[in-house]
Design an enzyme around this catalytic site. Structure first.
Site, mmCIF file in Angstrom:
data_model
loop_
_atom_site.group_PDB
_atom_site.id
_atom_site.type_symbol
_atom_site.label_atom_id
_atom_site.label_comp_id
_atom_site.label_asym_id
_atom_site.label_seq_id
_atom_site.Cartn_x
_atom_site.Cartn_y
_atom_site.Cartn_z
ATOM 1 N N HIS A 1 0.824 -1.203 0.000
ATOM 2 C CA HIS A 1 0.000 0.000 0.000
ATOM 3 C C HIS A 1 0.863 1.261 0.000
ATOM 4 C CE1 HIS A 1 -3.743 2.201 0.700
ATOM 5 N NE2 HIS A 1 -3.084 2.933 1.575
ATOM 6 N N TYR B 1 4.539 0.285 -3.031
ATOM 7 C CA TYR B 1 4.321 -0.140 -4.419
ATOM 8 C C TYR B 1 5.394 -1.144 -4.878
ATOM 9 C CZ TYR B 1 1.369 4.047 -4.328
ATOM 10 O OH TYR B 1 0.442 4.996 -4.003
ATOM 11 N N GLU C 1 -7.694 7.878 -4.099
ATOM 12 C CA GLU C 1 -7.328 6.857 -3.123
ATOM 13 C C GLU C 1 -8.376 5.762 -3.095
ATOM 14 O OE1 GLU C 1 -5.084 5.827 -1.121
ATOM 15 O OE2 GLU C 1 -3.604 7.438 -1.018
ATOM 16 N N SER C 2 -7.977 4.628 -2.547
ATOM 17 C CA SER C 2 -8.915 3.535 -2.308
ATOM 18 C C SER C 2 -9.057 3.310 -0.812
ATOM 19 C CB SER C 2 -8.416 2.251 -2.975
ATOM 20 O OG SER C 2 -7.176 1.857 -2.408
ATOM 21 N N HIS C 3 -10.210 2.828 -0.398
ATOM 22 C CA HIS C 3 -10.429 2.407 0.984
ATOM 23 C C HIS C 3 -11.253 1.127 0.943
ATOM 24 C CE1 HIS C 3 -10.139 4.394 5.162
ATOM 25 N NE2 HIS C 3 -8.949 4.277 4.634
ATOM 26 N N HIS D 1 -10.565 -2.501 1.751
ATOM 27 C CA HIS D 1 -10.708 -3.436 2.867
ATOM 28 C C HIS D 1 -11.446 -2.819 4.056
ATOM 29 C CE1 HIS D 1 -7.296 -6.355 1.458
ATOM 30 N NE2 HIS D 1 -8.271 -6.217 0.587
ATOM 31 N N ARG E 1 -8.006 15.543 2.849
ATOM 32 C CA ARG E 1 -6.833 16.092 3.545
ATOM 33 C C ARG E 1 -5.605 16.117 2.640
ATOM 34 N NH1 ARG E 1 -8.975 12.970 7.413
ATOM 35 N NH2 ARG E 1 -7.328 11.391 7.312
ATOM 36 N N GLN F 1 -10.349 3.148 10.613
ATOM 37 C CA GLN F 1 -10.400 4.427 11.281
ATOM 38 C C GLN F 1 -11.841 4.895 11.470
ATOM 39 O OE1 GLN F 1 -9.106 3.762 8.279
ATOM 40 N NE2 GLN F 1 -6.995 4.463 8.094
ATOM 41 N N ASP G 1 -0.718 15.242 5.154
ATOM 42 C CA ASP G 1 -1.814 14.536 5.812
ATOM 43 C C ASP G 1 -1.280 13.311 6.533
ATOM 44 O OD1 ASP G 1 -4.281 13.084 6.287
ATOM 45 O OD2 ASP G 1 -3.890 12.042 4.404
ATOM 46 N N GLU H 1 -3.762 5.295 12.882
ATOM 47 C CA GLU H 1 -4.232 6.078 11.738
ATOM 48 C C GLU H 1 -5.488 6.863 12.100
ATOM 49 O OE1 GLU H 1 -4.413 3.724 8.177
ATOM 50 O OE2 GLU H 1 -2.378 2.972 8.446
#
Length: 689
Positions: A33, A36, A77-79, A81, A100, A225, A253, A295
């Protein structure tokens, strides 16, 4: 978990065992993550520069010139999971994190997009995930006052157990005054501000870099989070006010890997010393690993000259935001952390931030295309089935939960692209991809994804400026997945060059697999594209307008919605020809109407923009109505001179009491009630359930 090989390598480099905090730092910062590791070689091939690119990949967000006095800050961005384990908080904090990233550049966030991918809507669990993901995005975006102006939702059984939640954010900033996330001067102070640090989100970066287990919802809940949009709104206003003083030297951020990630990446050009004891905490008894790797949301880190701290602290206190001076920029390239008087981390900063060895996996090409078998169902029934498929049906149930008009810039959210007024021009935004076509032909499918987003912009008269992406794939340890990934990046890069849209940022999300469902996601290199054009209002063609098809393609039904419904198979679409895009832009700017023919084929395009019309089609009914190959546009006009140069084929006229289609000896009649019921199928399911 740090692999045995990595651990041995690290201890050889350091000539000593690593501490618990150092172990946690490497576990997260060397995760896929953050580092890379499996994609570095591929990403280096993408075009990332251009005349309008002021700051490309590598920072919290990219900066792209829009006009002489406006630059865009853009990121994606991905979220994924977290949104399976806790869909509401996972999606909400995905929005908070990408916003952010924008404000850390000194930019005001003005727009969001949300490409989403779920398992079949017929399953209760998937409806639950969709409902709460949408609610999380809507609640957070609405509370902070940033409109969601574009999105996409796709459904397939291979997203069961591992939905994808991708978010794009765009902001605006003076081209001469944007911030960066890299420290500038040794001796400057590092100031942490915003929400207090708790134990939520621990290990989030490493969690995002592994498969989801059957017990993920229980075991991994602490990795998710919890957001507070009201604090985020204060952060937005305070950060912009501080940036305007010129006293913020750099800003970052706190996202993946928490304070450890932000402070080390921010300081990688020099070094940093962090005093973990000085971090303001929400919970008692936290140790150094918890403090540095949590986080917790709504936190920012900035570099400030020591003499400027009082002036910036006054702004933070005006917004009731906590802050602490927690460290300094070092001349020496080391990353030091102290806790309770002890040095708990002492690492070469280059080793931590940039030292993760690349990983190259075995690669194996495959072929998944199947011979075409003509469906036996009635043509009208197939039309209604395609229109009611959740990929095609209207997404009113979702869009109604988002405030599109906050900030008063939004011109239109209809059609294929969202439009916002910036000065005398329009910022145009499009997002998404075609995963089933990409699975069949990764190179062509990913290239066509770029083309289709550029086509959406062309239909509102806009030129592409840039691309951001989320490369969502299953585990690269599978040879066919690693090949799929490399081919998709290659296709994306080639078409990005062809349409003039550099790839300025994004993220990689691998290991999207579910032990519970035994699924691997479809290859989903989702993109967000920003463009610039005239301020045009989306208006459907009126009665009497001529309907025509511009552009051409070789019919291919593999990966289409019809293929999903009937299993008809067939080849996937060939590579689209981008030369038509400029002709469509000119046509639209001269007053014509255009919509690209994509998901659902021509029947979906007609139903969307001309549900009452008479149409006559040449050729065979199935490919004529349901082919989704990119490169064709449904256009409408009242003055035929505006279509000159398009070589368009007229197919009918807008008007009448129903949609009447004549094709291959078939007469298909769809009443407005039938069309509306089909297009409203997704909304009906969500409200009914």
């Amino acid at each position: 978990m740090v692999s045995a090989g990595d651990l041995a390598y690290l201890e050889e480099q350091l000539k000593r065992p690593i501490t618990p905090l150092e172990y946690a730092c490497f576990e997260n910062l060397w995760s896929e993550h953050c580092s890379y590791r499996s994609t570095k070689a591929f990403l280096k091939t993408l075009p990332t520069t251009g005349e309008n690119v002021l700051l490309g990949p590598g920072d919290d967000a990219a900066i792209v010139k829009f006009s002489d006095d406006i630059a865009l800050a853009i990121g994606m961005e991905s979220h994924n999971h977290p949104s399976y384990v806790d869909p509401y908080d996972g999606a909400a904090t995905g929005v908070g994190g990408i916003v952010r990233d924008i404000i850390s550049m000194g930019a005001k966030p003005i727009a969001l997009m949300d490409p989403l991918y779920f398992g079949p809507i017929t399953e209760e669990k998937n409806r639950y995930l969709l409902e709460h993901v949408v609610q999380g995005i809507g609640d957070y975006g609405n509370c902070i006052g940033v409109p969601v102006v574009r999105g996409e939702v796709r459904f397939d059984e291979r997203y069961s157990g591992n939905p994808l939640v991708n978010v794009v954010s765009v902001g605006i900033v003076d081209p001469e005054k944007y911030l960066t996330a890299r420290v500038k001067k040794p001796g400057n102070r590092l100031v942490l501000y915003g929400a207090s640090t708790g134990r939520d989100g621990l290990g989030g970066a490493s969690f995002a870099s592994r498969d989801l287990s059957e017990d993920a919802e229980a075991e991994d809940r602490p990795c998710v989070q919890v957001g507070d949009p009201y604090t985020e709104k204060l952060l937005i206003d305070a950060t912009l006010e501080m940036a305007a003083t010129g006293k913020v030297v750099a800003c970052r951020d706190l996202g993946a890997a928490g304070l450890a990630g932000a402070s080390s990446e921010m300081s990688s050009s020099y070094g940093a010393r962090i005093e973990a004891d000085r971090v303001h905490l929400r919970e008692t008894g936290m140790n150094e690993v918890e403090i540095m790797l949590a986080e917790s949301q709504e936190r920012m880190l900035m570099e400030v000259a020591e003499e400027d701290i009082p002036a910036l602290a006054a702004i933070l206190e005006k917004y009731s935001l906590q802050w602490r001076d927690i460290g300094e920029v070092l001349e020496e390239k080391r990353y030091l952390v102290t806790f309770e008087g002890n040095v708990v981390c002492d690492l070469p900063i280059d080793l931590l931030v940039e030292g993760a060895p690349g990983e190259e996996w075995a690669s194996q090409p495959y072929s998944k295309e199947r011979p075409y078998e003509a469906p036996e169902e009635d043509i009208k029934d197939l039309c209604l089935a395609v229109l009611s498929h959740p990929d095609v049906a209207r997404k009113d149930w979702i869009s109604r939960q988002y405030d599109h008009d906050v900030q008063l810039r939004t011109v239109s959210v209809a059609g294929g692209a969202g439009l916002l007024r910036l000065g005398d021009s329009a910022l145009s935004l499009s997002c998404g991809c075609s995963p089933r076509q990409i699975e069949l032909r990764p190179y062509e499918g990913a290239a066509n994804t770029v083309f289709e987003n550029a086509a959406n912009l062309a239909c509102v008269g806009s030129m592409p400026l840039c691309i951001v992406n989320c490369l969502n794939f299953a585990s690269p340890v599978h040879p066919e997945i690693y090949w799929q990934l490399g081919e998709a990046v290659r296709g994306m890069g080639d078409m990005a060059t062809a349409v003039g849209a550099p790839v300025v940022g994004g993220n990689v999300s691998l290991y999207n697999e579910s032990d519970e469902f035994g699924t691997q996601i479809l290859p989903t290199p989702s993109i967000g594209m920003a463009g610039k054009g005239p301020v045009l209002h989306y208006t459907l063609p009126g009665e009497g307008a001529t309907l025509a098809i511009a552009g051409s393609s070789v019919p291919a039904l593999g990966g289409s919605v019809l293929d999903v419904i009937t299993g008809c198979g067939g080849p996937a679409p060939n590579l689209a020809d981008p030369s038509i895009l400029e002709k469509i832009r000119t046509f639209v700017r001269n007053g014509g109407f255009a919509i690209d023919i994509s998901t659902g084929g021509l029947i979906a395009a007609i139903a969307e923009c001309a549900p009452k019309a008479s149409v006559t089609l040449a050729g065979m009914a199935i490919p004529a109505l349901f082919d989704e190959s990119p490169g064709r546009f449904l256009i409408a006009y009242t003055d035929e001179t505006v279509a000159e140069g398009l070589d368009a084929v007229e197919i009918g006229t807008v008007g009448g009491d129903e949609l009447l289609i004549s094709v291959e000896g078939n007469i298909i009649r769809l009443t407005p009630q039938e069309t509306e019921a089909a297009l409203g199928a997704l909304t009906s399911v969500m409200y009914t359930e």
